[in-house]
Design a protein around this motif. Structure first.
Motif, PDB file in Angstrom:
ATOM      1  N   MET A   1      -7.827  73.537 -10.610  1.00 36.38           N
ATOM      2  CA  MET A   1      -8.669  74.484  -9.908  1.00 36.38           C
ATOM      3  C   MET A   1      -9.353  75.411 -10.900  1.00 36.38           C
ATOM      4  N   GLY A   2     -10.417  75.161 -11.448  1.00 33.91           N
ATOM      5  CA  GLY A   2     -11.046  76.011 -12.430  1.00 33.91           C
ATOM      6  C   GLY A   2     -11.780  77.205 -11.840  1.00 33.91           C
ATOM      7  N   SER A   3     -11.868  77.311 -10.539  1.00 32.16           N
ATOM      8  CA  SER A   3     -12.637  78.380  -9.899  1.00 32.16           C
ATOM      9  C   SER A   3     -11.816  79.645  -9.733  1.00 32.16           C
ATOM     10  N   LYS A   4     -12.506  80.772  -9.826  1.00 35.80           N
ATOM     11  CA  LYS A   4     -11.873  82.065  -9.562  1.00 35.80           C
ATOM     12  C   LYS A   4     -12.523  82.626  -8.304  1.00 35.80           C
ATOM     13  N   TRP A   5     -11.715  83.033  -7.375  1.00 34.73           N
ATOM     14  CA  TRP A   5     -12.226  83.595  -6.136  1.00 34.73           C
ATOM     15  C   TRP A   5     -12.140  85.097  -6.216  1.00 34.73           C
ATOM     16  N   ASP A   6     -13.222  85.758  -5.899  1.00 35.54           N
ATOM     17  CA  ASP A   6     -13.270  87.208  -5.981  1.00 35.54           C
ATOM     18  C   ASP A   6     -13.131  87.798  -4.579  1.00 35.54           C
ATOM     19  N   ILE A   7     -12.027  88.472  -4.356  1.00 39.13           N
ATOM     20  CA  ILE A   7     -11.757  89.092  -3.061  1.00 39.13           C
ATOM     21  C   ILE A   7     -11.137  90.455  -3.343  1.00 39.13           C
ATOM     22  N   ASP A   8     -11.605  91.470  -2.612  1.00 38.72           N
ATOM     23  CA  ASP A   8     -11.011  92.798  -2.752  1.00 38.72           C
ATOM     24  C   ASP A   8      -9.587  92.752  -2.228  1.00 38.72           C
ATOM     25  N   LYS A   9      -8.693  93.410  -2.927  1.00 33.59           N
ATOM     26  CA  LYS A   9      -7.313  93.473  -2.467  1.00 33.59           C
ATOM     27  C   LYS A   9      -7.259  94.269  -1.169  1.00 33.59           C
ATOM     28  N   MET A  23      -9.292  85.443   3.073  1.00 31.67           N
ATOM     29  CA  MET A  23      -8.036  84.855   2.604  1.00 31.67           C
ATOM     30  C   MET A  23      -7.881  83.443   3.133  1.00 31.67           C
ATOM     31  N   GLN A  24      -8.222  83.235   4.394  1.00 29.77           N
ATOM     32  CA  GLN A  24      -8.131  81.897   4.978  1.00 29.77           C
ATOM     33  C   GLN A  24      -9.075  80.935   4.256  1.00 29.77           C
ATOM     34  N   ALA A  25     -10.265  81.411   3.888  1.00 30.38           N
ATOM     35  CA  ALA A  25     -11.213  80.567   3.160  1.00 30.38           C
ATOM     36  C   ALA A  25     -10.659  80.182   1.787  1.00 30.38           C
ATOM     37  N   ILE A  26     -10.038  81.123   1.118  1.00 30.49           N
ATOM     38  CA  ILE A  26      -9.438  80.838  -0.192  1.00 30.49           C
ATOM     39  C   ILE A  26      -8.325  79.807  -0.051  1.00 30.49           C
ATOM     40  N   LEU A  27      -7.470  79.995   0.929  1.00 28.63           N
ATOM     41  CA  LEU A  27      -6.364  79.050   1.120  1.00 28.63           C
ATOM     42  C   LEU A  27      -6.866  77.676   1.546  1.00 28.63           C
ATOM     43  N   THR A  28      -7.964  77.626   2.268  1.00 26.93           N
ATOM     44  CA  THR A  28      -8.577  76.344   2.615  1.00 26.93           C
ATOM     45  C   THR A  28      -9.073  75.642   1.353  1.00 26.93           C
ATOM     46  N   GLN A  29      -9.753  76.385   0.487  1.00 30.11           N
ATOM     47  CA  GLN A  29     -10.236  75.819  -0.768  1.00 30.11           C
ATOM     48  C   GLN A  29      -9.087  75.310  -1.643  1.00 30.11           C
ATOM     49  N   GLN A  30      -7.948  75.995  -1.584  1.00 33.47           N
ATOM     50  CA  GLN A  30      -6.782  75.599  -2.377  1.00 33.47           C
ATOM     51  C   GLN A  30      -5.929  74.544  -1.674  1.00 33.47           C
ATOM     52  N   LYS A  31      -6.384  74.103  -0.504  1.00 34.20           N
ATOM     53  CA  LYS A  31      -5.714  73.074   0.287  1.00 34.20           C
ATOM     54  C   LYS A  31      -4.281  73.460   0.674  1.00 34.20           C
ATOM     55  N   CYS A  32      -4.121  74.710   1.053  1.00 34.60           N
ATOM     56  CA  CYS A  32      -2.789  75.138   1.507  1.00 34.60           C
ATOM     57  C   CYS A  32      -2.867  76.043   2.731  1.00 34.60           C
ATOM     58  N   VAL A  33      -3.930  75.936   3.496  1.00 35.90           N
ATOM     59  CA  VAL A  33      -4.105  76.778   4.675  1.00 35.90           C
ATOM     60  C   VAL A  33      -3.074  76.466   5.760  1.00 35.90           C
ATOM     61  N   LYS A  59       1.691  81.653  -0.528  1.00 38.79           N
ATOM     62  CA  LYS A  59       2.321  82.966  -0.630  1.00 38.79           C
ATOM     63  C   LYS A  59       1.839  83.707  -1.874  1.00 38.79           C
ATOM     64  N   SER A  60       1.760  83.010  -2.998  1.00 41.92           N
ATOM     65  CA  SER A  60       1.325  83.678  -4.224  1.00 41.92           C
ATOM     66  C   SER A  60      -0.129  84.127  -4.135  1.00 41.92           C
ATOM     67  N   ALA A  61      -0.971  83.356  -3.464  1.00 42.19           N
ATOM     68  CA  ALA A  61      -2.367  83.760  -3.290  1.00 42.19           C
ATOM     69  C   ALA A  61      -2.451  85.045  -2.466  1.00 42.19           C
ATOM     70  N   ILE A  62      -1.651  85.138  -1.426  1.00 40.77           N
ATOM     71  CA  ILE A  62      -1.638  86.345  -0.598  1.00 40.77           C
ATOM     72  C   ILE A  62      -1.136  87.536  -1.405  1.00 40.77           C
ATOM     73  N   THR A  79       7.757  83.407   3.282  1.00 37.49           N
ATOM     74  CA  THR A  79       6.656  82.445   3.364  1.00 37.49           C
ATOM     75  C   THR A  79       5.325  83.147   3.636  1.00 37.49           C
ATOM     76  N   ALA A  80       4.261  82.406   3.409  1.00 35.45           N
ATOM     77  CA  ALA A  80       2.924  82.919   3.711  1.00 35.45           C
ATOM     78  C   ALA A  80       2.789  83.186   5.203  1.00 35.45           C
ATOM     79  N   ALA A  81       3.375  82.328   6.027  1.00 38.12           N
ATOM     80  CA  ALA A  81       3.290  82.497   7.486  1.00 38.12           C
ATOM     81  C   ALA A  81       3.972  83.784   7.929  1.00 38.12           C
TER      82      ALA A  81
END
Length: 109
Positions: A1-9, A23-33, A59-62, A79-81
């Motif tokens: 995954m070479g991309s960096k996603w920019d999201i305000d905390k 956040m859901q879009a990021i997790l979709t891109q990372q295939k873990c939604v 979980k780590s992305a969140i 868990t993320a859920a």
């Protein structure tokens, strides 16, 4: 995954609904939604190790997209859920008492 996603905390004072969509879009891109829906929603075709990796990745992305104060509120979740559910219970509430609490937090900053 070479991309960096920019999201305000998410700090508790910014828009939770908008943060949740990003956040859901990021997790979709990372295939873990699917991890947001719980382990039962993860495809049965994955091995237990792949499921665990998906859950940990989500979980780590969140965690990385939460401000320190908010992270303290959900850090013990496994868990993320469960993190998402707890965040929603805190920040999607429409009660006037909750809105007052958020306003007080804004004044403290």
């Amino acid at each position: 995954m070479g991309s960096k996603w920019d999201i305000d905390k998410f700090t508790g004072s910014n828009d939770f609904g908008l943060w949740k969509v990003k956040m859901q879009a990021i997790l979709t891109q990372q295939k873990c939604v699917e991890a947001l829906k719980g382990e039962a929603a993860i495809p049965a075709t994955l091995t237990q190790a792949e499921k665990r990796e998906m859950i940990d990745k989500a979980k780590s992305a969140i965690v990385l997209c939460l401000g320190d104060k908010v992270l303290r509120d959900v850090a013990r979740e496994a868990t993320a859920a469960s993190m998402r559910a707890k965040l929603e219970s805190f920040y999607m509430t429409k009660s006037s008492a909750h809105r007052q609490l958020l306003k007080l937090d804004l004044w403290k900053q």
